[in-house]
Design an enzyme around this catalytic site. Structure first.
Site, PDB file in Angstrom:
ATOM      1  N   TYR A  69      23.275  -4.053  -1.131  1.00 17.12           N
ATOM      2  CA  TYR A  69      21.678  -3.936  -0.868  1.00 17.12           C
ATOM      3  C   TYR A  69      20.974  -4.519   0.338  1.00 17.12           C
ATOM      4  CZ  TYR A  69      17.005  -3.657  -3.566  1.00 17.12           C
ATOM      5  OH  TYR A  69      15.263  -3.566  -3.067  1.00 17.12           O
ATOM      6  N   LYS A  91      13.096  -8.159   0.072  1.00 14.80           N
ATOM      7  CA  LYS A  91      12.602  -8.376  -1.278  1.00 14.80           C
ATOM      8  C   LYS A  91      13.084  -9.781  -2.286  1.00 14.80           C
ATOM      9  CE  LYS A  91      12.191  -4.071  -2.985  1.00 14.80           C
ATOM     10  NZ  LYS A  91      11.454  -2.869  -2.981  1.00 14.80           N
TER      11      LYS A  91
HETATM   12  P1  NAD Z   1      10.848   6.527  -3.280  1.00 14.56           P
HETATM   13  O1  NAD Z   1      11.289   6.638  -2.268  1.00 14.56           O
HETATM   14  O2  NAD Z   1      10.268   7.158  -4.752  1.00 14.56           O
HETATM   15  O3  NAD Z   1       9.315   5.377  -2.879  1.00 14.56           O
HETATM   16  C1  NAD Z   1       9.299   4.596  -2.155  1.00 14.56           C
HETATM   17  C2  NAD Z   1       8.056   5.024  -1.615  1.00 14.56           C
HETATM   18  O4  NAD Z   1       8.056   4.379  -0.495  1.00 14.56           O
HETATM   19  C3  NAD Z   1       7.515   6.275  -0.739  1.00 14.56           C
HETATM   20  O5  NAD Z   1       6.632   7.180  -1.407  1.00 14.56           O
HETATM   21  C4  NAD Z   1       7.687   5.798   0.756  1.00 14.56           C
HETATM   22  O6  NAD Z   1       6.408   7.011   1.367  1.00 14.56           O
HETATM   23  C5  NAD Z   1       7.043   4.732   0.831  1.00 14.56           C
HETATM   24  N1  NAD Z   1       7.522   4.692   1.659  1.00 14.56           N
HETATM   25  C6  NAD Z   1       7.947   4.085   2.791  1.00 14.56           C
HETATM   26  N2  NAD Z   1       8.275   3.449   4.484  1.00 14.56           N
HETATM   27  C7  NAD Z   1       6.396   3.627   3.739  1.00 14.56           C
HETATM   28  C8  NAD Z   1       5.577   3.203   5.241  1.00 14.56           C
HETATM   29  N3  NAD Z   1       6.017   2.754   6.668  1.00 14.56           N
HETATM   30  N4  NAD Z   1       4.225   3.903   5.084  1.00 14.56           N
HETATM   31  C9  NAD Z   1       3.603   3.757   3.545  1.00 14.56           C
HETATM   32  N5  NAD Z   1       4.749   3.928   2.013  1.00 14.56           N
HETATM   33  C10 NAD Z   1       6.018   4.109   3.168  1.00 14.56           C
HETATM   34  O7  NAD Z   1      11.517   4.991  -4.014  1.00 14.56           O
HETATM   35  P2  NAD Z   1      11.304   4.150  -5.274  1.00 14.56           P
HETATM   36  O8  NAD Z   1      12.693   3.929  -6.144  1.00 14.56           O
HETATM   37  O9  NAD Z   1      10.447   4.485  -6.213  1.00 14.56           O
HETATM   38  O10 NAD Z   1      10.938   2.980  -4.933  1.00 14.56           O
HETATM   39  C11 NAD Z   1       9.366   2.167  -5.030  1.00 14.56           C
HETATM   40  C12 NAD Z   1       9.792   1.444  -5.164  1.00 14.56           C
HETATM   41  O11 NAD Z   1      10.510   0.077  -6.618  1.00 14.56           O
HETATM   42  C13 NAD Z   1      10.797   0.246  -3.753  1.00 14.56           C
HETATM   43  O12 NAD Z   1       9.531  -0.622  -3.585  1.00 14.56           O
HETATM   44  C14 NAD Z   1      11.629  -0.462  -4.236  1.00 14.56           C
HETATM   45  O13 NAD Z   1      12.317  -1.290  -3.117  1.00 14.56           O
HETATM   46  C15 NAD Z   1      10.867  -0.412  -5.386  1.00 14.56           C
HETATM   47  N6  NAD Z   1      12.412  -0.287  -6.304  1.00 14.56           N
HETATM   48  C16 NAD Z   1      13.399   0.629  -6.615  1.00 14.56           C
HETATM   49  C17 NAD Z   1      14.142   0.484  -7.846  1.00 14.56           C
HETATM   50  C18 NAD Z   1      15.015   1.514  -7.893  1.00 14.56           C
HETATM   51  O14 NAD Z   1      16.172   1.456  -8.701  1.00 14.56           O
HETATM   52  N7  NAD Z   1      14.939   3.641  -7.886  1.00 14.56           N
HETATM   53  C19 NAD Z   1      14.981  -0.376  -8.481  1.00 14.56           C
HETATM   54  C20 NAD Z   1      13.832  -2.177  -7.826  1.00 14.56           C
HETATM   55  C21 NAD Z   1      12.990  -1.448  -7.352  1.00 14.56           C
END
Ligand code: NAD
Length: 256
Positions: free
Chosen positions: A156, A163
């Site tokens: 990670y 984070k």
């Molecule tokens: P995802 O890939 O669907 O979403 C990530 C988003 O970030 C995308 O829509 C992408 O376009 C956007 N992004 C990245 N760089 C960007 C920029 N410069 N400007 C605007 N948008 C930008 O994946 P996800 O898992 O839904 O991620 C959403 C959030 O949830 C993130 O913060 C991720 O760290 C967090 N998260 C995810 C998980 C998991 O297991 N999937 C667990 C905990 C937290």
């Protein structure tokens, strides 16, 4: 009547129908909210548009969170659309694929800064731009984080550092914005297979280990993240700010 009835929510971070932001969008819609979506670039526009149609959401336009002018123009468009805003959902994170494997030690200065800028600073920039739109009744700002902020987890790496900065940012924003009745919280979600998560080396092992060790003996479902998002949007959570709320089937409480 839904618990988010009449709320006006700007959701940033829908990339496709697996995105956590999409689950939050669907749940907000189901509970009566009006939604506006942005997309990161032209390539994602064609994915986000049909999703927006499904829930009658407005497409606000392109938003890359590293571009101040796009943040400004997003808020100008929200103001023109609704006159104000009740909820901001920040579901954005980025790390280079090469930094989500092997040794954290190897992250470059440039990649470290970029990950923190996109994944943590962007919440500050967006909150500052959204504040004037949140009226006397206040508002709710929500972001997404992961356990890697507080524990060292294989692969990670720099995203964990980002984070940690994000969770701390939530507390400082909550302090600044509390007097305006704007609440700021994070959901710490268990691992879910999304576009972003697929970039993390060893995601399969992570999912298996979570499901085995979590008190609920399974992985979290994306809809459970969405419904917690609705709770944090709604007045049912009016006494909660500055918090990181775990939606991970209890995995984080375990010692072994
Ligand atoms: P995802 O890939 O669907 O979403 C990530 C988003 O970030 C995308 O829509 C992408 O376009 C956007 N992004 C990245 N760089 C960007 C920029 N410069 N400007 C605007 N948008 C930008 O994946 P996800 O898992 O839904 O991620 C959403 C959030 O949830 C993130 O913060 C991720 O760290 C967090 N998260 C995810 C998980 C998991 O297991 N999937 C667990 C905990 C937290």
């Amino acid at each position: 009547m839904g618990i988010a009835d009449g709320k006006r929510a700007l959701v940033i971070g829908v990339a496709n129908d697996h995105s956590l932001a999409w689950s939050i969008t669907q749940e907000l819609h189901r509970h009566g909210a009006q939604i506006a979506l942005t997309y990161q670039g032209e390539a994602l526009k064609k994915r986000v548009e049909p999703l927006a149609q499904q829930v009658g959401a407005h497409i606000i336009g392109e938003l890359d969170v590293t571009v101040d002018e796009q943040i400004e123009s997003t808020m100008v468009k929200v103001k023109a659309l609704w006159g104000g805003l009740d909820m901001l959902v920040h579901a954005v994170a980025f790390a280079e694929r090469e930094d989500l494997r092997d040794r954290f030690l190897n992250v470059s200065r440039k990649n470290f800064s970029r990950s923190l800028e996109i994944s943590a600073y962007s919440l500050v920039a967006l909150a500052r731009a959204a504040e004037p739109l949140m009226e006397a009744a206040g508002g709710s700002i929500l972001t997404l984080t992961y356990l890697g902020a507080v524990r060292a987890l294989p692969n990670y790496n720099v995203m964990g550092v980002a984070k940690a900065a994000l969770e701390c940012t939530v507390r400082y924003l909550a302090q600044d914005l509390g007097r305006r009745k704007i609440r700021v919280n994070a959901i710490s979600a268990g691992p879910i297979k999304t576009l972003a998560a697929r970039g993390i080396s060893g995601l399969g092992d992570m999912l298996r280990s979570h499901a085995e060790r979590a008190p609920l003996q399974r992985n979290v479902e994306v809809g459970e993240v969405g419904s917690t998002g609705v709770f944090l949007a709604s007045d049912a959570s009016s006494g909660i700010t500055g918090e990181t709320i775990y939606v991970d089937c209890g995995y984080n409480i375990m010692g072994f």
